[in-house]
Write an enzyme that holds these catalytic residues in place. Structure first.
Site, short mmCIF file in Angstrom:
data_model
loop_
_atom_site.label_atom_id
_atom_site.label_comp_id
_atom_site.label_asym_id
_atom_site.label_seq_id
_atom_site.Cartn_x
_atom_site.Cartn_y
_atom_site.Cartn_z
N SER A 65 34.00 -65.13 4.16
CA SER A 65 34.20 -65.34 5.60
C SER A 65 33.05 -66.19 6.10
O SER A 65 31.97 -66.22 5.48
CB SER A 65 34.27 -63.99 6.34
OG SER A 65 33.15 -63.20 6.02
N GLU B 172 30.66 -67.44 9.52
CA GLU B 172 30.25 -67.11 10.89
C GLU B 172 29.86 -68.38 11.64
O GLU B 172 29.13 -69.22 11.11
CB GLU B 172 29.07 -66.13 10.84
CG GLU B 172 28.61 -65.70 12.22
CD GLU B 172 27.57 -64.61 12.16
OE1 GLU B 172 27.80 -63.58 11.48
OE2 GLU B 172 26.51 -64.78 12.78
N ASP C 96 20.85 -57.72 21.35
CA ASP C 96 19.47 -57.68 21.88
C ASP C 96 19.50 -58.31 23.26
O ASP C 96 20.10 -59.37 23.44
CB ASP C 96 18.54 -58.49 20.98
CG ASP C 96 18.35 -57.83 19.63
OD1 ASP C 96 18.02 -56.63 19.61
OD2 ASP C 96 18.57 -58.50 18.61
N PHE D 16 12.96 -67.83 12.55
CA PHE D 16 14.05 -66.90 12.84
C PHE D 16 13.89 -65.62 12.01
O PHE D 16 14.13 -64.51 12.50
CB PHE D 16 15.38 -67.60 12.55
CG PHE D 16 16.57 -66.80 12.94
CD1 PHE D 16 16.70 -66.33 14.24
CD2 PHE D 16 17.58 -66.53 12.03
CE1 PHE D 16 17.80 -65.58 14.61
CE2 PHE D 16 18.68 -65.77 12.39
CZ PHE D 16 18.79 -65.30 13.68
N HIS E 105 29.78 -63.13 3.35
CA HIS E 105 29.92 -63.59 4.74
C HIS E 105 28.81 -64.63 4.95
O HIS E 105 27.63 -64.30 4.85
CB HIS E 105 29.73 -62.40 5.68
CG HIS E 105 29.82 -62.75 7.14
ND1 HIS E 105 31.02 -62.91 7.80
CD2 HIS E 105 28.87 -62.96 8.07
CE1 HIS E 105 30.80 -63.20 9.07
NE2 HIS E 105 29.50 -63.25 9.27
#
Ligand code: FAD
Length: 275
Positions: free
Chosen positions: A6, A8, A100, A207, A257
């Site tokens: 999959s 994102e 968040d 990140f 994913h």
């Protein structure tokens, strides 16, 4: 049998970003993804971007599209409206998260944790959605007790999660230990590794600090040595991430994913290295 995959995406906000997502979705469609998902930003004007993107992916690209939905900062009424909207669009899958709050936003929302959101979805919509949740092989960054964090993960499964997608990681053992630990707690749902291809190392390092993903020293050192040589960064990154995927699949990962960041090349460089 091929390992299900999959992809994102994040919701584009400008025409240029929309065109980029169109190109990426069209090219990645060739890999026959089980579904694609679209992230969600808590609060304010960003609320509608995810549903617009989901509608576009479903109707224009004919992909099975799963919205991410986070409860932080939202009211039951707002979340309820989004869920009804997704159901009427024909979405069958949701990635349910706490999220968040952007700094400066005060109101925590009506539902405190992802487990509360899952319970709410099940109460309002029964089994209409397949619910994926997030999980953290290297422990959630706000948790100072890894064992308590595992119990909080189990609470999401007890509330009705059907599957879990991990935060990205570059150390396969973290995944295998996590899977063993949750199986011992009686968790039986699939735990799907989240894969982050490497394209911009400076961005990735920044990140990773905020989301608690560790970049092993040997990878960081080699990336630093490449400096501005972007092609070497991408080639080495693709070798590392493809090697990780191979280990995960050989060790029993049920699917992958991929966090595409709406870019086609880094994902394709990894997939082209896998059988
Ligand atoms: P939770 O499972 O609710 O856990 C959050 C923290 O609270 C953990 O430290 C946990 O241990 C603790 N906790 C849980 N229950 C309790 C309790 N009862 N008492 C005390 N402490 C508790 N963010 C976005 O904003 N948008 C996205 O689209 C998005 N997509 C993501 C997709 C994936 C696959 C993953 C892994 C993360 C994603 N995130 C996204 C990031 C995520 O929202 C953050 O990591 C967030 O901080 C936690 O969300 P969660 O759903 O895991 O929270």
């Amino acid at each position: 049998m091929r390992t299900p995959i999959s992809f994102e995406f994040y919701p584009p906000k400008t025409d240029e970003q929309r065109a980029q997502l169109d190109r990426t979705a069209e090219k990645l469609k060739a890999h026959s993804p089980e579904y694609v998902s679209c992230t969600f930003g808590a609060g304010g004007s960003t609320l509608s971007y995810t549903s617009e993107t989901i509608r576009h992916l479903l109707q224009h690209h004919e992909l099975e599209a799963a919205p991410h939905l986070s409860c932080v900062g939202g009211t039951r009424a707002e979340i309820g409206a989004l869920l009804r909207d997704y159901r009427s669009l024909g979405c069958k899958r949701i990635v349910a998260l706490r999220g968040d709050l952007p700094s400066g936003m005060g109101h925590p929302g009506d539902l405190r944790y992802a487990a509360d959101l899952i319970a709410y979805i099940r109460a309002e919509h029964g089994d209409a959605f397949h619910i994926e949740v997030g999980c953290y092989p290297e422990t959630h960054p706000q948790s100072d007790d890894a064992l308590v964090d595992l119990k909080h993960f189990k609470a999401k499964v007890d509330a009705g999660a059907d599957g879990a997608i991990t935060q990205y990681f570059y150390n396969a053992d973290a995944y295998f230990h996590f899977v063993d630990a949750v199986r011992k707690l009686g968790v039986e749902i699939p735990i799907i590794p989240g894969i982050m291809p490497i394209s911009n190392f400076t961005q990735l390092r920044r990140f990773s600090e905020s989301c608690g993903a560790e970049i092993p020293r040997w990878i960081g050192k080699r990336m630093q040595a490449f400096g501005d040589d972007a092609e070497s960064v991408r080639e080495f990154g693709a070798d590392v991430v493809a090697g990780l995927c191979e280990r995960l699949i050989a060790g029993g990962a049920p699917a992958l994913h991929v966090y595409t960041l709406n870019l086609v090349k880094p994902t394709q460089m990894v997939l082209s290295r896998l059988d």
